[in-house]
Design a protein around this motif. Structure first.
Motif, PDB file in Angstrom:
ATOM      1  N   ILE A 187     -20.588  30.404  25.452  1.00 53.89           N
ATOM      2  CA  ILE A 187     -22.086  30.537  25.347  1.00 53.89           C
ATOM      3  C   ILE A 187     -22.723  29.259  24.720  1.00 53.89           C
ATOM      4  O   ILE A 187     -23.901  28.990  25.101  1.00 53.89           O
ATOM      5  N   ALA A 203     -19.569  44.123  18.860  1.00 54.96           N
ATOM      6  CA  ALA A 203     -19.821  42.464  19.445  1.00 54.96           C
ATOM      7  C   ALA A 203     -18.633  41.832  19.268  1.00 54.96           C
ATOM      8  O   ALA A 203     -18.497  40.845  19.999  1.00 54.96           O
ATOM      9  N   PRO A 207     -14.959  40.433  25.505  1.00 56.60           N
ATOM     10  CA  PRO A 207     -15.926  40.900  26.611  1.00 56.60           C
ATOM     11  C   PRO A 207     -15.305  41.192  27.902  1.00 56.60           C
ATOM     12  O   PRO A 207     -15.990  41.721  28.493  1.00 56.60           O
TER      13      PRO A 207
ATOM     14  N   ALA B 119     -28.225  44.621  21.145  1.00 52.38           N
ATOM     15  CA  ALA B 119     -27.774  43.150  21.212  1.00 52.38           C
ATOM     16  C   ALA B 119     -26.634  43.039  19.918  1.00 52.38           C
ATOM     17  O   ALA B 119     -25.652  41.966  20.276  1.00 52.38           O
ATOM     18  N   ARG B 120     -26.894  43.712  18.777  1.00 60.06           N
ATOM     19  CA  ARG B 120     -25.825  43.477  17.766  1.00 60.06           C
ATOM     20  C   ARG B 120     -24.621  44.089  18.144  1.00 60.06           C
ATOM     21  O   ARG B 120     -23.573  43.714  17.565  1.00 60.06           O
ATOM     22  N   GLU B 122     -23.451  44.048  21.381  1.00 59.95           N
ATOM     23  CA  GLU B 122     -22.797  43.758  22.697  1.00 59.95           C
ATOM     24  C   GLU B 122     -21.728  42.610  22.476  1.00 59.95           C
ATOM     25  O   GLU B 122     -21.766  41.678  22.263  1.00 59.95           O
ATOM     26  N   PRO B 123     -20.685  43.146  23.370  1.00 64.01           N
ATOM     27  CA  PRO B 123     -19.310  42.267  23.435  1.00 64.01           C
ATOM     28  C   PRO B 123     -19.816  40.713  24.174  1.00 64.01           C
ATOM     29  O   PRO B 123     -19.075  39.784  23.801  1.00 64.01           O
ATOM     30  N   ASP B 124     -20.501  40.987  25.261  1.00 63.97           N
ATOM     31  CA  ASP B 124     -20.614  39.798  25.962  1.00 63.97           C
ATOM     32  C   ASP B 124     -21.657  38.740  25.428  1.00 63.97           C
ATOM     33  O   ASP B 124     -22.863  39.348  25.566  1.00 63.97           O
ATOM     34  N   ALA B 125     -21.442  37.502  25.214  1.00 63.62           N
ATOM     35  CA  ALA B 125     -22.361  36.936  24.690  1.00 63.62           C
ATOM     36  C   ALA B 125     -23.477  36.493  25.535  1.00 63.62           C
ATOM     37  O   ALA B 125     -24.716  36.404  25.023  1.00 63.62           O
ATOM     38  N   TYR B 126     -23.290  36.429  26.546  1.00 61.47           N
ATOM     39  CA  TYR B 126     -24.363  36.023  27.630  1.00 61.47           C
ATOM     40  C   TYR B 126     -25.333  37.230  27.743  1.00 61.47           C
ATOM     41  O   TYR B 126     -26.487  37.146  27.727  1.00 61.47           O
ATOM     42  N   VAL B 127     -24.792  38.337  27.843  1.00 61.39           N
ATOM     43  CA  VAL B 127     -25.664  39.682  28.125  1.00 61.39           C
ATOM     44  C   VAL B 127     -26.426  39.871  26.573  1.00 61.39           C
ATOM     45  O   VAL B 127     -27.604  40.341  26.746  1.00 61.39           O
ATOM     46  N   ARG B 128     -25.639  39.528  25.618  1.00 60.41           N
ATOM     47  CA  ARG B 128     -26.361  39.476  24.186  1.00 60.41           C
ATOM     48  C   ARG B 128     -27.450  38.831  24.226  1.00 60.41           C
ATOM     49  O   ARG B 128     -28.767  39.132  23.833  1.00 60.41           O
ATOM     50  N   GLU B 129     -27.385  37.456  24.532  1.00 57.36           N
ATOM     51  CA  GLU B 129     -28.455  36.554  24.605  1.00 57.36           C
ATOM     52  C   GLU B 129     -29.655  36.842  25.491  1.00 57.36           C
ATOM     53  O   GLU B 129     -30.694  36.550  25.310  1.00 57.36           O
ATOM     54  N   ASN B 132     -31.190  39.474  23.305  1.00 56.26           N
ATOM     55  CA  ASN B 132     -32.138  38.603  22.464  1.00 56.26           C
ATOM     56  C   ASN B 132     -33.402  38.065  23.011  1.00 56.26           C
ATOM     57  O   ASN B 132     -34.279  38.278  22.032  1.00 56.26           O
ATOM     58  N   VAL B 336     -33.193  36.142  14.849  1.00 58.34           N
ATOM     59  CA  VAL B 336     -33.296  35.769  16.104  1.00 58.34           C
ATOM     60  C   VAL B 336     -34.620  35.092  16.228  1.00 58.34           C
ATOM     61  O   VAL B 336     -34.845  34.093  16.920  1.00 58.34           O
ATOM     62  N   GLN B 340     -34.639  31.340  17.731  1.00 60.29           N
ATOM     63  CA  GLN B 340     -35.007  31.409  19.228  1.00 60.29           C
ATOM     64  C   GLN B 340     -36.351  31.594  19.542  1.00 60.29           C
ATOM     65  O   GLN B 340     -36.763  31.677  20.894  1.00 60.29           O
ATOM     66  N   LEU B 343     -37.291  29.267  22.343  1.00 59.51           N
ATOM     67  CA  LEU B 343     -36.655  29.034  23.645  1.00 59.51           C
ATOM     68  C   LEU B 343     -37.340  29.690  25.031  1.00 59.51           C
ATOM     69  O   LEU B 343     -38.244  30.451  24.773  1.00 59.51           O
ATOM     70  N   TRP B 350     -31.190  28.971  29.197  1.00 61.93           N
ATOM     71  CA  TRP B 350     -32.177  29.016  28.153  1.00 61.93           C
ATOM     72  C   TRP B 350     -32.453  27.449  27.979  1.00 61.93           C
ATOM     73  O   TRP B 350     -31.353  26.570  27.782  1.00 61.93           O
TER      74      TRP B 350
END
Lengths: 220, 431
Positions: A187, A203, A207, B119-120, B122-129, B132, B336, B340, B343, B350
């Protein structure tokens, strides 16, 4: 002989020709190999003639070319399904896309060939002389071309795949990353200020998991 | 409150038989909650689950229009009828004396605390962002609508929020207006993504869609031009959010897979509602509806097995951990916001607003929609012009937020686009 059954099948075969015509139209329009494009256009023209031949046959047997049998609807859905693949799946290289188009031609021509093979067998076995004569005439006109379509698609697809595997080019791995969320690239490479603090336990999970196939094999 | 487990085996838990799920008019319409003493997060659960039911109803119709299989059409018709009965029960819990604007504040509280917690987790960083990013937009909507509530109805937004969610400007709404294609994100890969990421995405999508529907359905009910324009402005951002979150779904998921996913998403959400609910009367509703959804899940899981040869456990796992809860996320949101706020979206990524490409497509879009004024900023200006002393509850909170808003609104890309052209190179580009 059950004429209504034959007319249902002919409606289906007519739809297969229509689907083939649409397939050739699409694949010819986006093919970057001039030799393949020429072949697609030529086969498309022949397929248009086969469509007309079937319309004439249906009328000659007392059927209505406007009739759409249930299995014709199925054939139509399957033909649309072939073209739907790359509407749903992105991230293909140009070579993969064009190989997929050729594979779809092979699948469509396999069905088309089976249809004409059935008509050829019927022409030999049917008792009604009028029907026999009508079937024999269309089979004589079309079957060789269908043989050519199928064998060309099968051989050319093999050649194309062999060439890709042995000589490449290998597509860039990034092609897949352009459509998928993760986990690569990290990321940090695509986001200027990712959040790391304040996250909860889930989290921290990886993933990505193993595929359903691998998981099914593991569970026996 | 009774302790309840947070993990369940959704494929084995006993549900309510389908033929016992229809309810009379009398049974399905319950007494509404009292807006003066309801817990903010009970109201939040009502709003969320109404959105979840509407999404499931909507998807079921979409699926029904694309299948001719009698068994599938039949089961869709059966389960859809139950979904819409559940939706009535849930949405009718909202009381008649709660104004559209008060409900709107509650909708934005749902958006903020739902998005933040997802978001807090969420394991997938892209999905989390992606979450956010949306979070800071809904956070700003909460502030703009709070100003409108004070301006039009003279009410304290904190009477709805109950101190659980902050009222501070986020990323200014004027900058939420993007070229439609810029909103699109990458999607998860259905074979590799964790079921949790899928459930998070579908849950948030349901909530955002509901917010969109609410603003589009009620924005016209105010006579004030400013209110009508603000609902139009923020309503469109919610449309952006629906496009944004739905683009995270893997398009190769089949209709049946998606149907099972919807049912699982309902089970997930009813389960945390049941586990967290403090109002015993409403808790009973969540428990009953959880029982209904478990049966729907089992029936649709069987359909997936029968027509696609796929065991739903292979797709979604044997057990389900339900971690979500409505709770305060103030510290997280502030973090956040700090990192951000500036952004902006670029194609599938982003970028900080001072490093946007000259031809950023959203400049042109903002030039079009913000021409002639920006309602989300006008509401702040109107409040400032009143120069009212802080005397009522909530006045100080809004005063503080307003001071921040004046600073951040002056520095938006929208302000640059509307300015004299000297603000950014991009401004010259769109002139």
């Amino acid at each position: 002989m059950q004429l209504p059954v034959l007319l249902d099948k002919l409606s289906e075969f007519l739809m297969v020709e229509q689907g083939g015509l649409e397939l050739y139209r699409v694949v010819a329009s986006r093919c970057t190999d001039p030799a393949l494009t020429q072949r697609y256009e030529a086969f498309g023209q022949e397929t248009a003639i086969h469509r007309q031949v079937l319309v004439n046959l249906i009328q000659r047997l007392g059927g209505d070319p406007n009739y759409v049998s249930p299995t014709a609807r199925l054939a139509q859905v399957k033909a649309a399904g072939l073209l739907q693949g790359d509407l749903v799946v992105d991230g293909l290289s140009q070579q993969e896309l064009e190989a997929n188009d050729l594979e779809n031609v092979l699948l469509a021509e396999t069905k088309d060939h089976a249809d004409w093979h059935l008509l050829q067998q019927l022409a030999q076995q049917v008792d009604d002389p009028t029907v026999k004569q009508a079937l024999q005439e269309v089979v004589d006109q079309v079957e060789d071309e269908e043989d050519t379509h199928l064998s060309w698609a099968r051989d050319t697809l093999s050649q194309l795949a062999l060439k890709l595997v042995t000589q490449g080019p290998a597509p860039a791995p990034e092609r897949w990353q352009q459509v998928l969320t993760g986990p690569v690239p990290p990321i940090e490479q695509i986001h200027p200020a990712p959040i790391e603090q304040g996250l909860l336990e889930p989290a921290r999970l990886s993933p990505w998991q193993e595929t359903p196939v691998v998981r099914a094999l593991r569970s026996g | 409150m009774t302790t309840v487990p947070t993990t369940l085996d959704p494929w084995r838990e006993k549900g309510i038989p389908l033929d016992k799920q229809f309810r009379s008019w009398r049974e399905r319409v319950k007494a509404p909650y009292n807006k003066r003493d309801v817990d903010a997060y009970t109201r939040a659960r009502v709003i969320l689950m109404n959105g979840v039911e509407n999404e499931c109803w909507n998807y079921s119709h979409h699926f029904a229009r694309c299948t001719d299989n009698p068994a599938i059409k039949g089961l869709l018709a059966q389960t859809r009828m139950v979904e819409q009965q559940q939706q009535t029960t849930i949405n009718w819990l909202n009381p008649p004396d709660q104004t559209v604007l008060e409900t709107t504040i509650a909708y934005e509280q749902v958006a903020v605390d739902l998005t933040a917690y997802l978001a807090r987790n969420e394991p997938d960083a892209y999905v989390r962002e992606a979450f956010n990013f949306g979070l800071l937009e809904d956070f700003d909507h909460l502030y703009r609508y709070s100003e409108l509530l004070d301006y039009l109805e003279g009410k304290d937004p904190d009477s709805i929020l109950q101190g659980k969610t902050e009222i501070i400007p986020g990323r200014p709404t004027a900058d939420h207006h993007n070229d439609p294609e810029v909103m699109l994100r990458k999607h998860y890969e259905k074979n590799r993504a964790l079921p949790l990421s899928k459930l998070h995405t579908l849950t948030l999508l349901s909530a955002e869609q509901q917010t969109y529907l609410f603003y589009k359905e009620h924005g016209f009910e105010y006579g004030s031009r400013l209110a009508r324009e603000l609902y139009a402005e923020i309503g469109e951002v919610e449309e952006h959010h629906v496009s944004f979150y739905e683009s995270l779904l893997d398009p190769s998921e089949t209709y049946l897979e998606r149907q099972v996913m919807h049912e699982l998403m309902e089970v997930y959400n009813y389960f945390h509602c049941y586990a967290q609910e403090t109002d015993p009367r409403i808790k009973q509703i969540w428990e009953e509806f959880l029982g209904m959804e478990l049966t729907h899940l089992h029936l649709w899981g069987e359909m997936l097995k029968q027509y696609q040869g796929v065991d739903p456990r292979e797709l979604f796992g044997d057990t389900m951990a339900v971690d979500f809860k409505f709770t305060e996320n103030k510290e997280y949101v502030r973090r956040v916001l700090e990192r951000q706020r500036d952004l902006r979206l670029i194609a599938y990524g982003w970028a900080p607003k001072d490093r946007l490409p000259k031809d950023w497509p959203s400049y042109r879009y903002q030039q079009i929609v913000n021409a002639g004024g920006i309602p989300s900023e006008e509401v702040v200006m109107r409040q400032l012009q009143q120069r009212r002393p802080a005397e009522r509850p909530g006045d100080e909170l809004l005063d503080r937020a307003r001071q921040v808003a004046v600073k951040v609104d002056a520095d938006t890309t929208a302000a640059a686009v509307a300015g004299d052209g000297a603000a950014t190179p991009a401004t010259q580009e769109v002139k």
